[in-house]
Scaffold this motif. Structure first.
Motif, mmCIF file in Angstrom:
data_model
loop_
_atom_site.group_PDB
_atom_site.id
_atom_site.type_symbol
_atom_site.label_atom_id
_atom_site.label_comp_id
_atom_site.label_asym_id
_atom_site.label_seq_id
_atom_site.Cartn_x
_atom_site.Cartn_y
_atom_site.Cartn_z
ATOM 1 N N GLU A 196 0.844 -1.204 0.000
ATOM 2 C CA GLU A 196 0.000 0.000 0.000
ATOM 3 C C GLU A 196 0.884 1.262 0.000
ATOM 4 N N LEU A 197 2.006 1.210 0.735
ATOM 5 C CA LEU A 197 2.942 2.338 0.773
ATOM 6 C C LEU A 197 3.554 2.560 -0.613
ATOM 7 N N GLU A 198 3.951 1.480 -1.256
ATOM 8 C CA GLU A 198 4.537 1.609 -2.600
ATOM 9 C C GLU A 198 3.521 2.255 -3.546
ATOM 10 N N GLN A 199 2.255 1.847 -3.399
ATOM 11 C CA GLN A 199 1.157 2.395 -4.204
ATOM 12 C C GLN A 199 1.076 3.928 -4.013
ATOM 13 N N ILE A 200 1.079 4.333 -2.720
ATOM 14 C CA ILE A 200 0.961 5.775 -2.413
ATOM 15 C C ILE A 200 2.145 6.534 -3.031
ATOM 16 N N LEU A 201 3.356 5.984 -2.831
ATOM 17 C CA LEU A 201 4.548 6.686 -3.327
ATOM 18 C C LEU A 201 4.520 6.790 -4.850
ATOM 19 N N SER A 202 3.964 5.762 -5.525
ATOM 20 C CA SER A 202 3.950 5.869 -6.987
ATOM 21 C C SER A 202 2.903 6.897 -7.423
ATOM 22 N N GLN A 203 1.815 7.031 -6.622
ATOM 23 C CA GLN A 203 0.807 8.048 -6.980
ATOM 24 C C GLN A 203 1.383 9.461 -6.841
ATOM 25 N N GLN A 230 10.804 -2.169 -7.341
ATOM 26 C CA GLN A 230 11.469 -2.276 -8.644
ATOM 27 C C GLN A 230 11.764 -0.890 -9.234
ATOM 28 N N ASN A 231 11.056 0.134 -8.734
ATOM 29 C CA ASN A 231 11.145 1.463 -9.335
ATOM 30 C C ASN A 231 12.173 2.320 -8.569
ATOM 31 N N ARG A 239 12.287 3.826 -4.643
ATOM 32 C CA ARG A 239 13.322 3.467 -3.668
ATOM 33 C C ARG A 239 13.958 4.735 -3.080
ATOM 34 N N GLN A 240 14.198 5.685 -3.987
ATOM 35 C CA GLN A 240 14.825 6.926 -3.516
ATOM 36 C C GLN A 240 13.881 7.667 -2.559
ATOM 37 N N SER A 241 12.597 7.764 -2.914
ATOM 38 C CA SER A 241 11.629 8.452 -2.046
ATOM 39 C C SER A 241 11.605 7.813 -0.664
ATOM 40 N N ALA A 242 11.616 6.480 -0.619
ATOM 41 C CA ALA A 242 11.580 5.796 0.671
ATOM 42 C C ALA A 242 12.820 6.148 1.493
ATOM 43 N N ALA A 243 13.980 6.209 0.837
ATOM 44 C CA ALA A 243 15.220 6.535 1.558
ATOM 45 C C ALA A 243 15.162 7.962 2.112
ATOM 46 N N VAL A 244 14.630 8.888 1.299
ATOM 47 C CA VAL A 244 14.539 10.288 1.752
ATOM 48 C C VAL A 244 13.594 10.380 2.952
ATOM 49 N N GLU A 277 22.342 -1.784 -4.469
ATOM 50 C CA GLU A 277 21.754 -0.731 -5.316
ATOM 51 C C GLU A 277 22.633 -0.466 -6.528
ATOM 52 N N SER A 278 21.970 -0.279 -7.688
ATOM 53 C CA SER A 278 22.759 -0.008 -8.891
ATOM 54 C C SER A 278 22.581 1.432 -9.393
#
Length: 1089
Positions: free
Chosen positions: A4-11, A48-49, A53-58, A90-91
């Motif tokens: 659900e969190l990944e969903q929100i971040l992609s929105q 995968q996106n 990943r970057q948003s989550a780290a921030v 991370e690549s």
């Protein structure tokens, strides 16, 4: 929750506002759930996106940064594991970047020792055989170190070993880049134990930078910062390698195939090195190689079809752009002039400059003129005394050069000379003014850019002319007023307004006839609110301030209240730091003319100024991503919608960052200037308004005191100046109203301010700031006298700090063990710094009983006397004998002074007598003054030396041509007579003395002369009556003369009255032989007295 969190971040990444708003609301909700931390970890390592990943780290970084204590111990441990794992797998570079910043924030809370896995990962990756792993490891190391340099101190030894290995990894430029950035970050924190390792890294560092330049010039330019850091924090690391470093900088700076920003970086490093270590540069014979390399840069012609920025039509004419190599080359010469002995510099520099000036190529001629221009500030004495006429001749010829580029450069040079080579330059008024006025006559046809330069030269030249401007006033003011009223061009109007300020500084009350039309114009400009008028308005405020100070109280006072109101209205309606800054100067000027007008508005005025000092506006931090974030004050406010605040912070694109995460600060100049002017104005207003300022003194003092560590030196200097003014203001208030509370307030201020001054003189790096503090401290001692010395250790502290400056022992005097070199040769500003310190000695002598000061004076005198040797510069000799004279003058009026002066006489007499025979008139003048003061201070103790002193004076009197020296000779003879009348053969001395009256230049000494004549009239009336005619004639020059103080005029008038009553026939005869105007002055004075 992870999905659900990944969903929100992609929105949140969708381009649809409604979707984003909905996602934001969901995110705020999610943040209230403690499971958010593990969920973010999962997204950060599993999505995968890369953007997600970057948003989550921030988000984790924001969470950790503010709420680490609220994260459960289990979550902390798993976060530590996950972030390292995510980092290694991370690549994407951008995500690695955000992850490394997350690690950096975690280390802040955890300290390295509580996170062994991080240290292990850093150690493995940076030593890995895979170049990619090494890069990533060094990226992580860089981020973690930049934000936590101190906790890693125990590991510095290993780190430096690692760096010296990495710096040899020439095929891996990214690794080199992160390695050098990390070295830059730890440099300020290294100590003596790392010294040798640091030194041994330098050769490898230079080679690594050469490779980095080939790979990426922008990264190389950023990495060059390491040298600034090394020079600033521990210059001794680079001293052994100075020659190699300079060679490297010169190679980069001269290489036209490289980017301007990289060349600028290299050249500005050279300027910085010269500022810090000029002696080393000279000692290692680097002056000539530097000049040989930078001259071609200074005289380079721009590419075909282009112009140098300062020759382009839209240039603002203030020479602010330092972003090109040519400016930097000039700046290096400017820095040399400020920090090297002129003799050494000119010997190498002048042949190159003269060759340029004689060249056929206009850009060579321009370079030669630019070179002369930038020498004027630092080598003013040398140019004034040794080469002024030849240099001015060059500039005048260039003013009519066939090429506009050369003409522009000569205007700039003339402006610089006018500013720095006073008073001698003004003597060339008759040659220069017609040339400058010629430029103005073609005002309307010429290009604005060129007119701007002509105005710059004209203003600087006029400003110092004083009354000599009178013959030119009608032409000047006609031109300026016509420009104000007729031209459409706002820039020309602005130049004219500025020029009127310069004219006012010279003309003072001569400007009164032109005052009404000028004021009408200025008022008109100041009451409009359109944007394009802004810089004309700031200039109008500046000129209004000058008029307030110069035009005369009577003329300006009726307008004072209206001016204050104009200023307040402007700052109420317009938010502009430049405009505010100019209103501060206006209030300050008004306070000196009409303090009462300011009193009702002090609340409003001080509020605005204190806000300006508190504000962080205009201070921006640079983050690596090259976005610029304004620093926000980020307090941990414990309210319930923290989670929502976190989400907002994230959505504002992480507008908060930690000062330490930041690569550097840049501060907009307007805000710096505003802070500087606010300090200056608060100090002066406090002093001028006195008791009315009392309610604001404490809050103003506290805010100004905070600015003493401000990063910008001009603000620090202004803050120290204001602190001194506050002390003087409080002293004034106590004198006018001597209550115990007022006295205690003064002592409390002095107890904070004086130790702060003393400490900063020792530790401050910037010479200009130290000069400012010494000058301010002298003013405080001059005003507050013995109050400064209530604390028993104070006299010792101040004496010792003066001694340290005279011995070149302070931080800003670069005394790094090169003491043995030519003591007599130093940069003019270094000598000036010592003069400011020396000026404190007579002030100490006049503030405390002589027996208290004698032990310190015995310490200080040899340091002053050593500057009187014939091998010293004129400025030094003049300073030495002048200071001795002032010390003796101070001893005249303190208890125990006579004995102290008597004990010093044997040491001082030979120095002063030698000075009377000096080739320079100023040295002779000061020596004559000193001998007179010695006779006055030591009294009967020096009677045995009178015959020798009188013969020295009589020899001088027969051959002296300098008017000021003759005036001082008369005064010195008078001091001898008043001190020991029996020891002087009056029949010979007095007629010779009276024959030299009236005094021509040193009007202050009339006090001494007329006190002496009055005393002689009481003692030996017959002698004085015999000389009545010349004495009456001399009086007629003193009476009604605005340059002579009223006490002296009264003494003279009383003497005339005596003559008129008791010797009326002789007196009438003496009076009738005078011109009518002087007869009138005498009769008025006698009638009044």
């Amino acid at each position: 929750m992870t999905e659900e969190l990944e969903q929100i971040l992609s929105q949140l990444t969708q381009p649809d506002n409604a979707v984003i708003q909905q996602a934001t609301a969901q995110l705020k909700q999610a943040f209230k759930d403690p499971a958010i931390i593990p969920a973010l970890c999962a997204v950060m390592s599993g999505s995968q996106n890369p953007q997600i990943r970057q948003s989550a780290a921030v988000m984790l970084r924001l969470r950790v940064k503010k709420h680490w204590k609220k994260i459960s111990p289990n979550d902390r441990e798993s976060l530590k594991a996950v972030v390292l794992q995510a980092f290694m797998q991370e690549s994407e570079h951008t995500v690695q970047h955000s992850l490394s910043q997350l690690c950096a924030v975690m280390v802040k809370h955890e300290t390295p020792d509580r996170w062994p896995a991080l240290l292990q990962l850093l150690s493995q990756s940076t030593k890995s055989s895979s170049p990619h792993d090494r890069q990533v490891g060094l990226l992580l190391l860089n981020k973690v170190m930049e934000s936590n340099p101190e906790p890693f101190k125990p590991h510095y030894g290993q780190l430096l070993q690692l760096f010296s290995t990495v710096l040899q990894d020439h095929n891996n430029p990214t690794a080199l880049y992160y390695c050098i950035l990390t070295l830059t970050a730890i440099t300020p924190y290294t100590g003596s134990e790392e010294m040798n390792q640091m030194r041994s890294i330098i050769p490898g560092l230079i080679v690594a930078l050469k490779h980095l330049i080939k790979a990426d010039q922008d990264q190389a330019s950023e990495a060059m910062e390491v040298f600034n850091e090394l020079m600033e924090s521990e210059v001794s690391i680079i001293v052994p390698h100075v020659a190699d470093i300079v060679r490297f900088f010169l190679e980069v700076g001269s290489d036209t195939s490289l980017s301007d920003s990289l060349r600028v970086k290299a050249l500005s490093c050279i300027a910085f090195l010269i500022k810090l270590k000029s002696k080393t540069v000279l000692k290692q014979k680097l002056l000539n190689p530097i000049l040989q390399a930078i001259f071609p840069v200074l005289v380079a012609a721009p590419p075909p079809g282009e112009q140098d920025p300062e020759d382009e039509e839209d240039d603002s004419g203030d020479g602010t752009e330092n972003d090109n190599p040519k400016h930097c080359a000039a700046q290096i010469i400017d820095t040399m002039a400020l920090h090297m002995p002129p003799e050494k510099l000119f010997q190498q520099l002048m042949p190159l400059t003269q060759a340029c000036l004689a060249s056929e190529n206009p850009y060579q001629r321009k370079g030669g003129l630019m070179c002369l221009a930038v020498l004027a500030e630092g080598c003013a004495d040398h140019i004034r005394t040794k080469m002024l006429s030849s240099v001015l001749q060059t500039v005048c010829q260039s003013l009519s050069d066939s090429n506009q580029v050369v003409r522009s450069a000569s205007l700039f040079a003339l402006g610089q000379f006018s500013e720095h080579l006073q008073p001698e330059v003004s003597k060339y008024c008759a040659e220069l003014m017609p040339l400058l006025l010629g430029y103005l006559s073609s005002l309307n046809q010429a290009k604005v850019g060129h007119v701007t330069k002509a105005f710059y030269a004209l203003e600087n030249f006029m400003e110092n002319l004083g009354a000599d401007i009178e013959p030119y006033l009608p032409t000047l003011m006609e031109t300026m007023l016509s420009a104000l009223n007729n031209t459409e061009n706002l820039k020309i109007k602005e130049l004219a307004v500025s020029a009127i300020g310069a004219i006012a500084n010279a003309a003072k009350e001569l400007l009164v006839p032109y005052f009404p039309p000028v004021i009408e114009s200025l008022k008109g400009f100041l009451t409009t609110t359109t944007e394009e008028m802004r810089s004309l308005q700031t200039q109008s405020l500046d000129t209004l301030s000058v008029l307030a100070r110069t035009i005369g109280k009577d003329v300006f006072t009726p307008l004072a209240a209206e001016c204050v109101q104009l200023g307040l209205n402007l700052t109420d309606t317009i938010d502009d730091p430049d405009l505010r800054r100019c209103t501060y100067s206006l209030y300050s000027a008004v306070s000196t003319v009409s303090p009462d007008c300011l009193s009702p508005h002090l609340t409003a005025i001080t509020t605005v100024m204190l806000l300006a000092l508190k504000s962080n506006e205009g201070i921006t931090a640079h983050l690596e991503e090259d976005k610029t974030f304004v620093l926000l004050d980020d307090d941990d406010d414990d309210d319930n919608n923290e989670e929502e605040k976190d989400v907002d912070d994230f959505l504002e694109d992480e507008t908060e960052t930690d000062i330490h995460d930041v690569a550097g600060f840049s501060v907009e100049n307007a805000y710096i200037d505003e802070k500087e002017d606010a300090c200056d104005a608060l100090g002066e207003i406090a002093f001028s308004t006195g008791a009315a300022f009392q309610p604001f003194l404490e809050s103003s003092f506290q805010q100004v005191y905070e600015m003493r560590d401000f990063p910008h030196e001009d603000v620090r200097r202004a803050a120290f100046g204001a602190m001194g003014q506050f002390c003087r203001a409080q002293h004034q208030v106590w004198k006018e109203n001597p209550t115990e509370a007022n006295h205690q307030a003064l002592l409390k201020l002095l107890d904070v301010v004086i130790p702060c001054f003393v400490e900063t003189v020792r530790t401050e790096h910037e010479r200009q700031v130290v000069m400012g503090i010494l000058e301010t401290m002298n003013n405080v001692i001059k005003s507050c006298k013995e109050e400064v010395f209530r604390s028993p250790s104070r006299l010792k502290e101040i004496s010792y700090v003066i001694r340290d400056v005279l011995k070149k022992k302070t931080v800003c005097q670069d005394s790094g063990g090169d003491e043995a070199d030519d003591e007599d040769q130093q940069a003019e500003y270094d000598a000036m710094l010592q003069e400011f310190a020396g000026e404190g000695i007579p002030l100490l002598a006049s503030s405390v009983p002589a027996d208290l000061f004698t032990p310190f004076l015995n310490d200080l005198l040899p340091l002053i006397m050593s500057k009187a040797k014939s091998s010293c510069t004129v400025a030094d000799r003049s300073f030495a004998v002048g200071t001795i004279g002032e010390i003796l003058q101070a001893l005249v009026s303190v208890s125990g002074g006579r004995g102290a002066a008597g004990r010093l006489s044997n040491r001082l007499l030979p120095v002063l007598v030698a000075g009377v025979r000096d080739s320079d008139p100023e040295v002779r003048n000061n020596s004559v003054f000193g001998l007179g003061c010695l006779a006055q201070a030591a009294g009967p103790i020096v009677v045995s030396d009178y015959p020798m002193m009188l013969s020295v004076f009589s020899n001088l009197l027969t051959k002296e041509t300098d008017l000021r020296v003759i005036d001082n000779l008369c005064a010195a003879l008078c001091r001898m007579i008043m001190s020991n009348v029996e020891a002087v053969p009056l029949e010979q001395v007095v007629p010779a003395l009276v024959a030299r009256l009236p005094l021509k230049e040193d009007m202050e000494e009339n006090k001494t002369v007329f006190s002496c004549l009055a005393m002689l009239y009481t003692n030996s009336p017959d002698l004085v009556v015999k000389l009545m005619k010349p004495i009456v004639a001399a009086s007629s020059h003193v009476l009604g003369n605005k340059n002579v103080d009223t006490d002296t005029q009264n003494t003279s008038a009383m003497l005339m009255k005596e003559f008129a009553q008791h010797h009326s026939a002789d007196f009438q005869a003496a009076v009738t032989s005078l011109p009518g105007e002087q007869q009138a002055k005498l009769s008025v004075a006698i009638a009044v007295s």
